[in-house]
Structure formats: C-alpha cells, structure tokens
Motif scaffolding. Structure first.
Motif, short mmCIF file in Angstrom:
data_model
loop_
_atom_site.label_atom_id
_atom_site.label_comp_id
_atom_site.label_asym_id
_atom_site.label_seq_id
_atom_site.Cartn_x
_atom_site.Cartn_y
_atom_site.Cartn_z
N GLY A 78 0.83 -1.19 0.00
CA GLY A 78 0.00 0.00 0.00
C GLY A 78 0.87 1.24 0.00
N VAL A 79 0.24 2.39 -0.27
CA VAL A 79 0.95 3.67 -0.31
C VAL A 79 0.23 4.63 0.62
CG1 VAL A 79 1.66 5.60 -1.76
CG2 VAL A 79 1.68 3.28 -2.70
N ILE A 80 0.96 5.18 1.60
CA ILE A 80 0.38 6.15 2.52
C ILE A 80 0.23 7.50 1.82
CG2 ILE A 80 0.78 7.46 4.63
CD1 ILE A 80 2.29 5.03 5.72
N LYS A 81 -0.95 8.08 1.95
CA LYS A 81 -1.21 9.42 1.42
C LYS A 81 -1.07 10.47 2.53
CE LYS A 81 -2.36 7.82 -2.62
NZ LYS A 81 -1.43 7.94 -3.72
N GLU A 82 -1.56 10.12 3.74
CA GLU A 82 -1.55 11.09 4.84
C GLU A 82 -1.70 10.35 6.16
OE1 GLU A 82 -3.58 15.38 5.67
OE2 GLU A 82 -4.91 13.81 4.96
N VAL A 83 -1.04 10.89 7.20
CA VAL A 83 -1.17 10.39 8.57
C VAL A 83 -1.56 11.56 9.46
CG1 VAL A 83 0.03 9.42 10.56
CG2 VAL A 83 0.52 8.54 8.28
N ASN A 84 -2.62 11.39 10.25
CA ASN A 84 -3.04 12.39 11.23
C ASN A 84 -3.04 11.74 12.60
OD1 ASN A 84 -3.69 14.49 9.36
ND2 ASN A 84 -5.57 13.40 8.89
N VAL A 85 -2.34 12.34 13.55
CA VAL A 85 -2.41 11.94 14.95
C VAL A 85 -2.95 13.15 15.69
CG1 VAL A 85 -1.12 11.18 16.98
CG2 VAL A 85 -0.46 10.36 14.70
N ASN A 86 -4.03 12.95 16.45
CA ASN A 86 -4.73 14.08 17.05
C ASN A 86 -4.86 13.88 18.55
OD1 ASN A 86 -6.35 16.28 17.55
ND2 ASN A 86 -8.19 15.36 16.68
N PRO A 87 -4.35 14.80 19.38
CA PRO A 87 -3.54 15.95 19.03
C PRO A 87 -2.05 15.59 19.02
CG PRO A 87 -4.14 16.10 21.33
CD PRO A 87 -4.78 14.84 20.80
N CYS A 88 -1.34 16.20 18.14
CA CYS A 88 0.13 16.06 18.06
C CYS A 88 0.67 17.28 17.34
CB CYS A 88 0.51 14.78 17.32
SG CYS A 88 2.28 14.57 17.10
N PRO A 89 0.73 18.44 18.04
CA PRO A 89 1.16 19.67 17.38
C PRO A 89 2.66 19.74 17.11
CG PRO A 89 0.70 20.09 19.68
CD PRO A 89 0.31 18.66 19.42
N THR A 90 3.47 18.98 17.84
CA THR A 90 4.92 19.00 17.64
C THR A 90 5.46 17.57 17.75
OG1 THR A 90 5.36 19.30 20.00
CG2 THR A 90 5.16 21.30 18.65
N LYS A 147 -7.87 -3.61 -4.74
CA LYS A 147 -6.66 -3.04 -5.32
C LYS A 147 -6.97 -1.67 -5.93
CE LYS A 147 -2.91 -4.00 -8.51
NZ LYS A 147 -2.29 -4.93 -9.43
N ASP A 148 -6.05 -0.73 -5.77
CA ASP A 148 -6.11 0.62 -6.33
C ASP A 148 -7.23 1.47 -5.72
OD1 ASP A 148 -3.94 0.08 -8.01
OD2 ASP A 148 -5.26 -0.75 -9.55
N GLN A 149 -7.77 1.07 -4.57
CA GLN A 149 -8.76 1.87 -3.86
C GLN A 149 -8.04 2.63 -2.74
OE1 GLN A 149 -11.74 2.44 -4.93
NE2 GLN A 149 -13.10 0.70 -4.62
N THR A 150 -8.56 3.82 -2.43
CA THR A 150 -8.03 4.62 -1.33
C THR A 150 -8.96 4.49 -0.13
OG1 THR A 150 -6.92 6.14 -2.83
CG2 THR A 150 -7.36 6.95 -0.61
N TYR A 151 -8.37 4.32 1.05
CA TYR A 151 -9.12 4.09 2.28
C TYR A 151 -8.67 5.06 3.36
CZ TYR A 151 -10.40 -0.30 0.04
OH TYR A 151 -10.87 -1.23 -0.85
N SER A 152 -9.59 5.31 4.30
CA SER A 152 -9.27 6.13 5.46
C SER A 152 -9.44 5.26 6.70
CB SER A 152 -10.20 7.34 5.53
OG SER A 152 -9.82 8.17 6.60
N TYR A 153 -8.34 4.95 7.33
CA TYR A 153 -8.30 4.10 8.52
C TYR A 153 -8.35 4.99 9.75
CZ TYR A 153 -6.03 1.21 12.11
OH TYR A 153 -5.71 0.53 13.26
N LEU A 154 -9.21 4.67 10.71
CA LEU A 154 -9.40 5.46 11.93
C LEU A 154 -9.30 4.56 13.14
CD1 LEU A 154 -10.45 8.31 10.93
CD2 LEU A 154 -12.32 7.89 12.51
N ASN A 155 -8.46 4.92 14.10
CA ASN A 155 -8.37 4.14 15.32
C ASN A 155 -7.93 5.03 16.46
OD1 ASN A 155 -8.25 1.88 17.13
ND2 ASN A 155 -7.68 0.57 15.41
#
Length: 154
Positions: free
Chosen positions: A37-49, A108-116
């Motif tokens: 797979g290919v990562i498009k974006e990672v968000n960790v909330n909150p993590c300002p620094t 295959k070739d689908q984009t997903y948003s994983y939340l945990n």
C-alpha cells in the motif's frame, strides 16, 4: 523517508467551548519497501509537535489515508512501542481494520481512510520511544507501515 501529514489540536476552554487549531505539519517515516500500500496522509490528534507528547490516561486518534496495491478480505493492526531498538506490543482497542473505517474486502487501487485510537495507559512509564503502526493484509503484508517519535508524560 520522511513524509508530511497533518495534525489537529483541540483544546477545551473553561467556557465549555473548544479552541481548534488547523492542520499542523506532521512528519512520519514509512518503512522502506513498506508493503502493498501507499500512505497518502497520517493524522495523529492531538500532536502539534514532534516528538508527540502523549499524556498518560489519554487517548489519541490516528487517521491514515492510504491506497491499497492488493486485494485482501480483511486487515489487522499491529502496534509496537520501540524502546532502545526493542519492539514492545502496544495494545489498541480494536485491531480489526475492517471495524476501523475500512470497508472490507479491500480492493486493489482503492483509497481508504483508517481510523483508530491510541490509548496511553496510566501505568506506562514516562519515556521517549517510537510508535510503529502496521496495518496488515491477509498475508501479513503491510497495507501501511509507519513510525513516529513520541514522549509519554504524566
């Protein structure tokens, strides 16, 4: 290899409302040859620094947008804290990726948003470490694999 994602910070105000800070650059490392797979974006909330300041007794949201290069009936998350090069299991509430925002089977070739969630237990020591997060397919290949430095604090 460093990547850039975004983090959101919400701070409660004494008035009962929230201050919300918009996306903040978040650097993470994906593994070389990190799998299927290919990562498009990672968000960790909150993590300002960075390193991310993780407070004992708190829970942090993790959102990873990725594109799968394979098909898989299911997926499972494997999370470790790496301390002095040693991976230590870091339990999460639900390791089943199909219950974490992903509609399975994975195509295959689908984009997903994983939340945990990443819960930080009160009994964890105050320490700097690296969190390693893998989402594996049916063949234990990484749909995504990434690492981020953190500091666990009281």
């Amino acid at each position: 290899q460093g990547r850039l994602g975004a983090a959101f910070l919400k701070i409660p105000k004494s008035s009962g409302s929230w201050l919300v800070f918009l996306p903040i650059p978040l650097h993470f490392s994906s593994f070389a040859g990190s799998g299927v797979g290919v990562i498009k974006e990672v968000n960790v909330n909150p993590c300002p620094t960075q390193p991310c300041q993780l407070h004992k007794g708190q829970s942090y949201s993790v959102n990873v947008t990725f594109t799968s290069n394979t098909q898989s009936k299911g997926s499972k998350a494997v999370v470790h804290g790496i301390v002095m090069g040693v991976p230590i299991p870091f339990p999460i509430p639900d390791p089943d990726g199909c219950k974490s925002g992903i509609n399975c089977p994975i195509q295959k070739d689908q984009t997903y948003s994983y939340l945990n969630k990443l819960p930080v237990k009160a009994e964890y020591p105050s320490i700097k470490l690296v969190v390693e997060w893998k989402l594996q397919d049916d063949n234990d290949q990484c749909l995504f694999c990434w690492q981020i430095p953190v500091q666990i604090e009281s």
